[in-house]
Design a protein around this motif. Structure first.
Motif, PDB file in Angstrom:
ATOM      1  N   UNK A 152     -41.186 -76.154 -76.296  1.00  0.00           N
ATOM      2  CA  UNK A 152     -39.611 -76.111 -75.519  1.00  0.00           C
ATOM      3  C   UNK A 152     -38.543 -76.526 -76.619  1.00  0.00           C
ATOM      4  N   UNK A 153     -38.892 -77.335 -77.284  1.00  0.00           N
ATOM      5  CA  UNK A 153     -37.549 -77.575 -78.409  1.00  0.00           C
ATOM      6  C   UNK A 153     -37.717 -76.456 -79.315  1.00  0.00           C
ATOM      7  N   UNK A 154     -38.622 -75.984 -79.695  1.00  0.00           N
ATOM      8  CA  UNK A 154     -38.658 -74.612 -80.770  1.00  0.00           C
ATOM      9  C   UNK A 154     -37.869 -73.833 -79.991  1.00  0.00           C
ATOM     10  N   UNK A 155     -38.143 -73.125 -78.729  1.00  0.00           N
ATOM     11  CA  UNK A 155     -37.595 -71.993 -78.158  1.00  0.00           C
ATOM     12  C   UNK A 155     -36.063 -72.516 -77.922  1.00  0.00           C
ATOM     13  N   UNK A 156     -35.779 -73.564 -77.648  1.00  0.00           N
ATOM     14  CA  UNK A 156     -34.431 -73.750 -77.288  1.00  0.00           C
ATOM     15  C   UNK A 156     -33.581 -73.958 -78.479  1.00  0.00           C
ATOM     16  N   UNK A 157     -34.172 -73.778 -79.809  1.00  0.00           N
ATOM     17  CA  UNK A 157     -33.678 -74.224 -80.935  1.00  0.00           C
ATOM     18  C   UNK A 157     -33.041 -75.446 -81.196  1.00  0.00           C
ATOM     19  N   UNK A 158     -33.659 -76.479 -80.564  1.00  0.00           N
ATOM     20  CA  UNK A 158     -33.585 -77.721 -80.882  1.00  0.00           C
ATOM     21  C   UNK A 158     -34.191 -78.316 -82.085  1.00  0.00           C
ATOM     22  N   UNK A 159     -33.382 -77.833 -83.292  1.00  0.00           N
ATOM     23  CA  UNK A 159     -34.271 -77.933 -84.647  1.00  0.00           C
ATOM     24  C   UNK A 159     -34.653 -79.269 -84.935  1.00  0.00           C
ATOM     25  N   UNK A 160     -33.585 -80.230 -84.839  1.00  0.00           N
ATOM     26  CA  UNK A 160     -33.868 -81.736 -85.143  1.00  0.00           C
ATOM     27  C   UNK A 160     -34.875 -82.070 -84.378  1.00  0.00           C
ATOM     28  N   UNK A 161     -34.780 -82.144 -82.921  1.00  0.00           N
ATOM     29  CA  UNK A 161     -35.665 -82.688 -82.288  1.00  0.00           C
ATOM     30  C   UNK A 161     -37.246 -82.126 -82.251  1.00  0.00           C
ATOM     31  N   UNK A 162     -37.086 -80.696 -82.727  1.00  0.00           N
ATOM     32  CA  UNK A 162     -38.630 -80.090 -83.204  1.00  0.00           C
ATOM     33  C   UNK A 162     -38.975 -80.922 -84.284  1.00  0.00           C
ATOM     34  N   UNK A 171     -51.022 -89.946 -82.528  1.00  0.00           N
ATOM     35  CA  UNK A 171     -50.645 -88.644 -81.487  1.00  0.00           C
ATOM     36  C   UNK A 171     -50.225 -88.946 -80.110  1.00  0.00           C
ATOM     37  N   UNK A 172     -50.551 -90.211 -79.649  1.00  0.00           N
ATOM     38  CA  UNK A 172     -50.275 -90.636 -78.416  1.00  0.00           C
ATOM     39  C   UNK A 172     -48.679 -91.091 -78.173  1.00  0.00           C
ATOM     40  N   UNK A 173     -48.213 -91.676 -79.263  1.00  0.00           N
ATOM     41  CA  UNK A 173     -47.031 -91.866 -79.262  1.00  0.00           C
ATOM     42  C   UNK A 173     -45.884 -90.847 -79.522  1.00  0.00           C
ATOM     43  N   UNK A 174     -46.332 -89.642 -80.066  1.00  0.00           N
ATOM     44  CA  UNK A 174     -45.756 -88.478 -80.394  1.00  0.00           C
ATOM     45  C   UNK A 174     -45.558 -87.903 -79.043  1.00  0.00           C
ATOM     46  N   UNK A 175     -46.627 -87.931 -78.085  1.00  0.00           N
ATOM     47  CA  UNK A 175     -46.479 -87.198 -76.762  1.00  0.00           C
ATOM     48  C   UNK A 175     -45.469 -88.006 -76.093  1.00  0.00           C
ATOM     49  N   UNK A 176     -45.403 -89.521 -76.104  1.00  0.00           N
ATOM     50  CA  UNK A 176     -44.719 -90.159 -75.518  1.00  0.00           C
ATOM     51  C   UNK A 176     -43.091 -89.740 -75.782  1.00  0.00           C
ATOM     52  N   UNK A 190     -37.965 -86.468 -74.953  1.00  0.00           N
ATOM     53  CA  UNK A 190     -37.002 -85.654 -75.482  1.00  0.00           C
ATOM     54  C   UNK A 190     -36.942 -84.424 -74.444  1.00  0.00           C
ATOM     55  N   UNK A 191     -38.054 -83.989 -73.715  1.00  0.00           N
ATOM     56  CA  UNK A 191     -38.059 -82.692 -73.022  1.00  0.00           C
ATOM     57  C   UNK A 191     -37.997 -83.182 -70.989  1.00  0.00           C
ATOM     58  N   UNK A 192     -37.503 -84.333 -70.883  1.00  0.00           N
ATOM     59  CA  UNK A 192     -37.806 -84.839 -69.546  1.00  0.00           C
ATOM     60  C   UNK A 192     -36.959 -84.100 -68.768  1.00  0.00           C
ATOM     61  N   UNK A 193     -35.652 -83.736 -68.919  1.00  0.00           N
ATOM     62  CA  UNK A 193     -34.914 -82.905 -68.024  1.00  0.00           C
ATOM     63  C   UNK A 193     -35.640 -81.409 -67.698  1.00  0.00           C
ATOM     64  N   UNK A 194     -36.153 -80.701 -68.895  1.00  0.00           N
ATOM     65  CA  UNK A 194     -36.946 -79.428 -68.854  1.00  0.00           C
ATOM     66  C   UNK A 194     -38.215 -79.594 -67.951  1.00  0.00           C
ATOM     67  N   UNK A 195     -38.879 -80.695 -68.283  1.00  0.00           N
ATOM     68  CA  UNK A 195     -40.317 -81.128 -67.161  1.00  0.00           C
ATOM     69  C   UNK A 195     -39.809 -81.093 -65.886  1.00  0.00           C
ATOM     70  N   UNK A 196     -38.774 -82.133 -65.693  1.00  0.00           N
ATOM     71  CA  UNK A 196     -38.343 -82.306 -64.266  1.00  0.00           C
ATOM     72  C   UNK A 196     -38.304 -80.898 -63.496  1.00  0.00           C
ATOM     73  N   UNK A 197     -37.416 -79.922 -64.335  1.00  0.00           N
ATOM     74  CA  UNK A 197     -37.031 -78.496 -63.622  1.00  0.00           C
ATOM     75  C   UNK A 197     -38.375 -77.753 -63.288  1.00  0.00           C
ATOM     76  N   UNK A 198     -39.190 -77.990 -64.391  1.00  0.00           N
ATOM     77  CA  UNK A 198     -40.711 -77.256 -64.164  1.00  0.00           C
ATOM     78  C   UNK A 198     -41.394 -77.662 -63.096  1.00  0.00           C
ATOM     79  N   UNK A 199     -41.348 -78.813 -62.907  1.00  0.00           N
ATOM     80  CA  UNK A 199     -42.071 -79.779 -61.766  1.00  0.00           C
ATOM     81  C   UNK A 199     -41.609 -78.812 -60.592  1.00  0.00           C
ATOM     82  N   UNK A 200     -40.431 -78.691 -60.354  1.00  0.00           N
ATOM     83  CA  UNK A 200     -39.956 -78.299 -59.095  1.00  0.00           C
ATOM     84  C   UNK A 200     -39.836 -76.676 -59.184  1.00  0.00           C
ATOM     85  N   UNK A 201     -40.099 -76.156 -60.238  1.00  0.00           N
ATOM     86  CA  UNK A 201     -39.965 -74.424 -60.085  1.00  0.00           C
ATOM     87  C   UNK A 201     -41.291 -73.833 -59.389  1.00  0.00           C
TER      88      UNK A 201
END
Length: 472
Positions: A132-142, A180-185, A190-201
């Motif tokens: 998600x971060x990669x395709x949104x070109x959020x370079x620093x977050x990625x 790896x677990x902390x990385x996912x957290x 970082x992607x909470x807004x996109x995940x929220x939209x995906x849940x409702x999509x």
């Protein structure tokens, strides 16, 4: 892509390499080669699970992102099936937890088995969230998503050393699983807004079928490529033992200097080309990019060779062969990165099944060469066999791409890569402290020649940097 975004994408691989440059020697002094070999097997199996369970849908997301009118629905559709499949497998294995550790680590232990499952599941989650971060070109977050696990592993290993905690296999695997677990957290945050939209999509079955048609051939090709890049680990363990695998793995890990280059370029390249194709622009630049990539790959190989005598200073005596194995090991990511450019025509023309055929052909070549070389040369033989096989893979993809899409300077590509291959093989097989200077003179001459050939481009780059500094 502007310089700020390019810097953002570069920070992750560069920071990861810096963290690795500290953690790798540290691990080598405090953990056995056998344990290092087990970590590599865990990461290798995790990469295979990611390929199989993702069904190529992560690649379909990248391919369809710019064309999609409902990106949250696209993300929901491509993640549903992989996550359900892996969750079902993990649920079944919870009733026999010692099996994952037995299969991967050769240690039938339920606690280690649970850590393996955590590592596998979080690796898949991290892949889909980071895309998600990669395709949104959020370079620093990625880049942060790539850097966090490396920093966490380094911090945990340092904690083991500072507090004199047991240097056991369990603690080493625990460090990797926790990281790896902390990385996912962090990625979820970082992607909470996109995940929220995906849940409702809405979930789209036709879209899943369409993305599977694109992704499955890539998944099969990826699995074949995984076999090409992973069979050396398994056969080396079988034919030469975990200790030899640990030495080989250390050489491959130091080859991560080329992974910096591969990671930055692979992140940017495919989405950018697909965008160019859609807009019908900049396609005449492909040949120039290929030539620049050839020069850069050659320069990296020569520079690594020149500085390879520093390796024994950083590692214990049992890792002395790493100095010579390193040069062949670095060819894997260099050739792969080059094929990202020279083979892009296969993806553009959507003939992705060819990648599977080429990877399987290279895999068969690697399998035969490993059986021939490893019994006599151990880790050196494994590195040489895999380097030859990756060169074959590069040639096949380049040839197909040139015929299917745009013509490429094939003579230059094949000649340059063959020089790199011969240089790496010769140093791995014949190299020692006495004849190093012969190789060093050749590498230095090649670097000087490359600078002369590309002095105009270097002058423009230097002027651009100087101009930016003056404007600050």
């Amino acid at each position: 892509m502007n310089a700020n975004k390019l810097l953002g994408y570069a920070l992750g691989p560069l920071g990861s390499a810096a963290a690795g440059a500290i953690s790798l020697p540290l691990i080598s002094w405090y953990f056995s080669p056998e344990d290092i070999g087990r970590i590599v097997l865990l990461q290798t199996v995790s990469a295979m699970i990611l390929l199989v369970m993702s069904l190529g849908l992560d690649q379909a997301y990248i391919r369809e992102y710019h064309a999609s009118d409902n990106k949250p629905a696209l993300f929901k559709t491509i993640t549903a099936l992989p996550l359900l499949l892996l969750a079902a497998v993990c649920l079944v294995l919870l009733f026999k937890l010692e099996l994952p550790a037995q299969w991967v680590l050769e240690l039938p232990d339920a606690s280690l088995g649970l850590l393996c499952l955590i590592f596998f599941f979080t690796t898949l989650l991290a892949r889909y969230l980071s895309v998600i971060l990669r395709m949104q070109e959020r370079a620093y977050a990625f880049s942060l998503s790539q850097l966090i696990p490396k920093i966490l592993i380094l911090a945990l290993i340092l904690a083991y050393v500072l507090f004199s905690l047991p240097k056991t296999t369990f603690n080493l695997i625990l460090a990797y699983a926790l990281a790896q677990l902390l990385t996912v957290a962090v990625l979820v945050l970082q992607t909470r807004h996109e995940l929220s939209k995906a849940v409702r999509a809405p979930f789209s079955l036709p879209l899943m079928q369409e993305t599977l048609r694109y992704g499955l051939p890539l998944a099969l090709g990826g699995l074949a490529y995984w076999g090409l890049s992973a069979v050396d680990r398994f056969l080396l363990k079988q034919l030469a033992g975990l200790s030899e695998l640990g030495i080989y793995s250390m050489a491959v890990s130091f080859g991560a200097v080329a992974l910096i280059f591969q990671s930055i370029f692979s992140t940017i390249w495919a989405p950018m080309v697909f965008k160019w194709v859609k807009e019908g622009i900049h396609l005449n630049k492909i040949t120039h990019i290929v030539e620049a990539m050839l020069a850069l790959c050659t320069a990296i190989l020569c520079l690594v060779g020149l500085f390879s005598p520093l390796i024994p200073i950083l590692l214990p005596q049992e890792y002395a062969p790493v100095q010579f194995i390193l040069l062949s090991s670095i060819l894997f990511p260099l050739f792969y990165t080059l094929t990202e450019v020279t083979g892009i025509g296969i993806n553009v023309s959507k003939r992705t099944w060819l990648i599977t055929v080429f990877a399987l052909s290279a895999l068969l070549c690697n399998f035969g060469l490993l059986h021939l070389l490893v019994p006599h040369l151990g880790a050196r033989g494994a590195a040489m066999a895999t380097a030859i096989s990756f060169w074959l893979f590069c040639v096949m993809k380049t040839e197909a791409s040139s015929r299917l899409w745009q013509p490429l300077p094939k003579t230059k590509i094949y000649g340059t890569t063959f020089f790199c291959l011969l240089s790496g093989l010769a140093y791995t097989y014949l190299g020692n402290s006495r004849n190093y200077f012969i190789f060093a003179v050749i590498w230095l001459a090649v670097i000087i020649w490359l600078c002369m050939q590309h002095k105009q481009h270097l002058a423009h780059a230097a002027a651009a940097i100087q101009g930016r500094l003056k404007n600050r």
